[in-house]
Design a protein around this motif. Sequence first.
Motif, PDB file in Angstrom:
ATOM      1  N   MET A  75      26.486  73.913  -1.650  1.00  0.00           N
ATOM      2  CA  MET A  75      25.293  73.011  -2.124  1.00  0.00           C
ATOM      3  C   MET A  75      24.379  73.797  -0.693  1.00  0.00           C
ATOM      4  SD  MET A  75      26.454  69.358  -1.506  1.00  0.00           S
ATOM      5  CE  MET A  75      27.033  69.451  -3.322  1.00  0.00           C
ATOM      6  N   ARG A  76      23.322  74.654  -0.235  1.00  0.00           N
ATOM      7  CA  ARG A  76      22.664  74.960   0.757  1.00  0.00           C
ATOM      8  C   ARG A  76      21.404  74.027   0.708  1.00  0.00           C
ATOM      9  NH1 ARG A  76      22.786  81.205   2.916  1.00  0.00           N
ATOM     10  NH2 ARG A  76      24.360  81.047   4.201  1.00  0.00           N
ATOM     11  N   ARG A  77      21.029  74.418  -0.381  1.00  0.00           N
ATOM     12  CA  ARG A  77      19.587  73.311  -0.568  1.00  0.00           C
ATOM     13  C   ARG A  77      19.574  71.841  -0.379  1.00  0.00           C
ATOM     14  NH1 ARG A  77      16.607  71.835  -5.397  1.00  0.00           N
ATOM     15  NH2 ARG A  77      18.333  71.906  -6.423  1.00  0.00           N
ATOM     16  N   GLU A  78      20.675  71.699  -1.096  1.00  0.00           N
ATOM     17  CA  GLU A  78      20.870  70.536  -1.109  1.00  0.00           C
ATOM     18  C   GLU A  78      21.196  70.046  -0.124  1.00  0.00           C
ATOM     19  OE1 GLU A  78      22.499  72.209  -3.630  1.00  0.00           O
ATOM     20  OE2 GLU A  78      21.722  71.512  -5.240  1.00  0.00           O
ATOM     21  N   ALA A  79      22.019  70.886   1.001  1.00  0.00           N
ATOM     22  CA  ALA A  79      22.509  70.511   2.384  1.00  0.00           C
ATOM     23  C   ALA A  79      22.236  70.059   3.480  1.00  0.00           C
ATOM     24  CB  ALA A  79      23.377  71.160   2.730  1.00  0.00           C
ATOM     25  N   HIS A  80      20.998  71.372   3.201  1.00  0.00           N
ATOM     26  CA  HIS A  80      19.561  70.997   4.118  1.00  0.00           C
ATOM     27  C   HIS A  80      19.090  69.740   3.717  1.00  0.00           C
ATOM     28  CE1 HIS A  80      20.665  74.710   5.781  1.00  0.00           C
ATOM     29  NE2 HIS A  80      20.800  75.150   5.086  1.00  0.00           N
ATOM     30  N   ARG A  81      18.707  68.632   2.742  1.00  0.00           N
ATOM     31  CA  ARG A  81      17.815  67.777   2.408  1.00  0.00           C
ATOM     32  C   ARG A  81      18.676  66.902   3.026  1.00  0.00           C
ATOM     33  NH1 ARG A  81      16.569  69.378  -3.987  1.00  0.00           N
ATOM     34  NH2 ARG A  81      14.615  70.845  -2.853  1.00  0.00           N
ATOM     35  N   THR A  82      20.470  66.708   2.812  1.00  0.00           N
ATOM     36  CA  THR A  82      20.684  65.804   3.197  1.00  0.00           C
ATOM     37  C   THR A  82      20.258  65.601   4.818  1.00  0.00           C
ATOM     38  OG1 THR A  82      22.582  66.025   1.584  1.00  0.00           O
ATOM     39  CG2 THR A  82      23.050  64.943   3.775  1.00  0.00           C
ATOM     40  N   LEU A  83      20.865  67.010   5.709  1.00  0.00           N
ATOM     41  CA  LEU A  83      20.643  66.764   7.016  1.00  0.00           C
ATOM     42  C   LEU A  83      19.685  66.881   7.566  1.00  0.00           C
ATOM     43  CD1 LEU A  83      23.124  70.122   7.290  1.00  0.00           C
ATOM     44  CD2 LEU A  83      24.097  67.782   7.932  1.00  0.00           C
ATOM     45  N   GLY A  88      27.447  66.338  -0.151  1.00  0.00           N
ATOM     46  CA  GLY A  88      26.197  66.681  -0.066  1.00  0.00           C
ATOM     47  C   GLY A  88      25.040  66.325  -0.054  1.00  0.00           C
ATOM     48  N   ALA A  89      25.428  66.094  -1.244  1.00  0.00           N
ATOM     49  CA  ALA A  89      23.707  66.700  -2.318  1.00  0.00           C
ATOM     50  C   ALA A  89      22.903  64.612  -2.204  1.00  0.00           C
ATOM     51  CB  ALA A  89      23.773  66.728  -3.474  1.00  0.00           C
ATOM     52  N   ARG A  90      23.213  63.944  -1.046  1.00  0.00           N
ATOM     53  CA  ARG A  90      22.976  62.658  -1.228  1.00  0.00           C
ATOM     54  C   ARG A  90      22.028  62.591   0.147  1.00  0.00           C
ATOM     55  NH1 ARG A  90      23.712  62.495  -5.651  1.00  0.00           N
ATOM     56  NH2 ARG A  90      25.865  61.796  -6.169  1.00  0.00           N
ATOM     57  N   MET A  91      20.747  62.009   0.010  1.00  0.00           N
ATOM     58  CA  MET A  91      19.871  61.751   1.046  1.00  0.00           C
ATOM     59  C   MET A  91      19.935  60.054   1.837  1.00  0.00           C
ATOM     60  SD  MET A  91      17.017  64.115  -0.539  1.00  0.00           S
ATOM     61  CE  MET A  91      15.191  63.056  -0.042  1.00  0.00           C
ATOM     62  N   ALA A  92      19.787  60.386   2.786  1.00  0.00           N
ATOM     63  CA  ALA A  92      20.289  58.846   3.799  1.00  0.00           C
ATOM     64  C   ALA A  92      18.797  57.851   3.876  1.00  0.00           C
ATOM     65  CB  ALA A  92      19.862  59.085   5.191  1.00  0.00           C
ATOM     66  N   THR A  93      18.308  56.782   3.304  1.00  0.00           N
ATOM     67  CA  THR A  93      17.657  56.717   4.050  1.00  0.00           C
ATOM     68  C   THR A  93      17.290  56.707   5.251  1.00  0.00           C
ATOM     69  OG1 THR A  93      18.386  53.926   4.263  1.00  0.00           O
ATOM     70  CG2 THR A  93      17.995  54.690   1.791  1.00  0.00           C
ATOM     71  N   PRO A  94      15.643  56.421   6.094  1.00  0.00           N
ATOM     72  CA  PRO A  94      14.911  56.144   7.143  1.00  0.00           C
ATOM     73  C   PRO A  94      15.910  55.354   8.182  1.00  0.00           C
ATOM     74  CG  PRO A  94      12.820  56.482   5.482  1.00  0.00           C
ATOM     75  CD  PRO A  94      14.531  55.529   4.611  1.00  0.00           C
ATOM     76  N   ASN A  95      16.359  53.926   7.629  1.00  0.00           N
ATOM     77  CA  ASN A  95      16.982  52.929   8.476  1.00  0.00           C
ATOM     78  C   ASN A  95      18.790  53.045   8.909  1.00  0.00           C
ATOM     79  OD1 ASN A  95      14.391  52.773  10.261  1.00  0.00           O
ATOM     80  ND2 ASN A  95      14.371  51.179   7.831  1.00  0.00           N
ATOM     81  N   ILE A  96      18.725  53.471   7.514  1.00  0.00           N
ATOM     82  CA  ILE A  96      20.654  53.367   7.541  1.00  0.00           C
ATOM     83  C   ILE A  96      21.243  54.200   8.993  1.00  0.00           C
ATOM     84  CG2 ILE A  96      21.384  56.247   6.599  1.00  0.00           C
ATOM     85  CD1 ILE A  96      22.477  52.806   5.229  1.00  0.00           C
ATOM     86  N   VAL A  97      21.280  54.251  10.114  1.00  0.00           N
ATOM     87  CA  VAL A  97      22.149  54.678  10.295  1.00  0.00           C
ATOM     88  C   VAL A  97      21.734  53.388  11.922  1.00  0.00           C
ATOM     89  CG1 VAL A  97      22.073  56.418  12.649  1.00  0.00           C
ATOM     90  CG2 VAL A  97      22.139  57.905  10.726  1.00  0.00           C
ATOM     91  N   GLY A  98      20.572  53.712  11.746  1.00  0.00           N
ATOM     92  CA  GLY A  98      20.213  51.878  12.934  1.00  0.00           C
ATOM     93  C   GLY A  98      20.603  51.394  12.378  1.00  0.00           C
TER      94      GLY A  98
END
Length: 118
Positions: free
Chosen positions: A14-22, A95-105
């Motif tokens: 899932m190259r395309r999806e991986a880059h979005r997720t990363l 790995g085809a999931r996108m994280a919300t902007p504050n999830i790590v914080g």
Amino acid sequence: MSCKLSVVVVFHNMRREAHRTLFTLSQSYQRNASDWEVIAIDNGSDAPLEEGAVRAYGANFRYRYLETDSVSPVGAVNLGVRLARSPNIAIIVDGARMATPNIVGHTLRALGLFDDPF
């Protein structure tokens, strides 16, 4: 060297999806967060991710290719956990999931609020 949080992300074909997720796990996307790492594990893809492309998301990104014929992500998850620099580990199996902007914080703050936040 340790950090406060290790995020293990498993990819397979899932190259395309991986880059979005990363990108969504990068410092340029995450808000109000610091001191975490991302460990990208490629689980036997036919066309693996490129290490340089993964590391381009930041100094806190690492990449490993796991040569395997298994369709299970368990070996890749275990490898990521072994490589983790933090005792606090988040796992993204798909790995085809996108994280919300504050999830790590938010996760880092939760780690500071409880003795055992799991």
